[in-house]
Design a protein around this motif. Structure first.
Motif, short mmCIF file in Angstrom:
data_model
loop_
_atom_site.label_atom_id
_atom_site.label_comp_id
_atom_site.label_asym_id
_atom_site.label_seq_id
_atom_site.Cartn_x
_atom_site.Cartn_y
_atom_site.Cartn_z
N GLU A 22 0.59 -1.22 -0.03
CA GLU A 22 0.03 -0.06 0.11
C GLU A 22 0.91 1.28 0.07
O GLU A 22 0.24 2.25 0.28
N TYR A 23 2.01 1.12 -0.09
CA TYR A 23 3.04 2.29 -0.36
C TYR A 23 3.62 2.36 -1.75
O TYR A 23 3.85 1.58 -2.33
N ASN A 24 3.82 3.82 -2.20
CA ASN A 24 4.27 3.75 -3.68
C ASN A 24 5.80 3.99 -3.29
O ASN A 24 6.26 4.87 -2.35
N TRP A 25 6.54 3.50 -4.13
CA TRP A 25 7.93 3.53 -4.17
C TRP A 25 8.65 3.95 -5.70
O TRP A 25 7.85 3.53 -6.74
N ILE A 26 9.88 4.19 -5.66
CA ILE A 26 10.69 4.45 -6.76
C ILE A 26 12.12 4.04 -6.44
O ILE A 26 12.71 3.99 -5.43
N ILE A 27 12.74 3.35 -7.51
CA ILE A 27 14.24 2.97 -7.44
C ILE A 27 14.90 4.22 -8.06
O ILE A 27 14.55 4.64 -9.39
N LYS A 28 15.94 4.86 -7.70
CA LYS A 28 16.75 6.07 -8.07
C LYS A 28 18.13 5.30 -8.30
O LYS A 28 18.71 4.68 -7.72
N PHE A 29 18.36 5.30 -9.72
CA PHE A 29 19.74 5.08 -10.32
C PHE A 29 20.76 6.30 -10.76
O PHE A 29 20.20 7.06 -11.43
N PHE A 30 21.87 6.27 -10.06
CA PHE A 30 22.73 7.27 -10.07
C PHE A 30 23.94 6.74 -10.76
O PHE A 30 24.95 6.19 -10.35
N PRO A 31 23.85 6.96 -12.15
CA PRO A 31 25.06 6.46 -12.78
C PRO A 31 26.43 7.05 -12.67
O PRO A 31 27.43 6.30 -12.72
N ASP A 32 26.53 8.06 -12.05
CA ASP A 32 27.72 9.02 -11.77
C ASP A 32 28.04 9.20 -10.50
O ASP A 32 28.62 10.05 -9.85
N GLY A 33 27.10 8.41 -9.75
CA GLY A 33 27.27 8.45 -7.97
C GLY A 33 26.19 9.34 -7.57
O GLY A 33 26.09 10.46 -8.00
N SER A 34 26.00 9.07 -6.53
CA SER A 34 25.15 10.01 -5.64
C SER A 34 25.65 11.21 -4.85
O SER A 34 25.05 12.35 -4.58
N SER A 35 26.95 11.32 -4.71
CA SER A 35 27.83 12.38 -4.32
C SER A 35 29.03 12.38 -4.90
O SER A 35 29.64 11.34 -5.48
N LYS A 36 29.95 13.43 -4.56
CA LYS A 36 31.48 13.50 -5.07
C LYS A 36 32.06 12.15 -4.61
O LYS A 36 33.01 11.78 -5.30
N ASP A 37 31.77 11.99 -3.35
CA ASP A 37 32.76 10.80 -2.64
C ASP A 37 32.40 9.45 -3.53
O ASP A 37 33.13 8.57 -3.32
N ASP A 38 31.26 9.39 -4.21
CA ASP A 38 30.82 7.94 -5.00
C ASP A 38 31.02 8.29 -6.40
O ASP A 38 30.34 7.52 -7.11
#
Length: 147
Positions: A56-72
């Motif tokens: 009963e909850y809505n979700w999404i998957i987030k894909f970060f091809p260049d990383g989610s932050s500078k460290d990543d």
């Protein structure tokens, strides 16, 4: 002599209680075709799956091809984000990167049940997969991947 007999009553009291929790299991297949075109969109920028519903909850998957932050920035980052307004959602999540035959190439599970709220809606892996290793692995076929 008079004798009096007293009856001793022994009463046994037994109590019990129970709870029943409901576990709902769901999955969502997120196919990314044209993977090479996703690279270079920028650190912290994501490509999102369609909204899907589990429990009963809505979700999404987030894909970060260049990383989610500078460290990543040398990694593919991935997270699950709660899209429904909620105050306390408990979920155990796992992510699989699938081979072309549908078998997992790489799997990771969030370490424990996580309490989601609308104030903190995302949980995931900033360093899900080393991008260079993944691209050299041979699992990227026809410039596509499935999560």
């Amino acid at each position: 002599m008079a004798s009096s007999a007293q009856a001793i009553s022994h009463q046994s009291l037994q109590t019990a209680s129970a709870i029943r929790t409901e576990t709902i299991t769901g999955s969502h297949l997120f196919n990314i075709f044209g993977y090479s075109l996703t690279k270079g969109i920028g650190i912290g920028k994501s490509i999102n799956s369609d909204i899907f519903t589990v429990g009963e909850y809505n979700w999404i998957i987030k894909f970060f091809p260049d990383g989610s932050s500078k460290d990543d920035q040398n990694f593919i980052s991935i997270c699950l984000q709660l899209e429904t307004e909620a105050t306390d959602v408990k979920a155990l999540i796992s992510f699989d990167m699938l081979q072309q035959n549908g078998e997992p190439y790489f799997s990771i599970q969030y370490p424990a049940y996580t309490n989601w709220t609308s104030k903190h809606p995302s949980r995931g892996y900033p360093q899900f997969a080393n991008r260079a290793e993944f691209e050299a692995s041979g699992h990227l076929k026809n410039d596509a991947l499935s999560l």
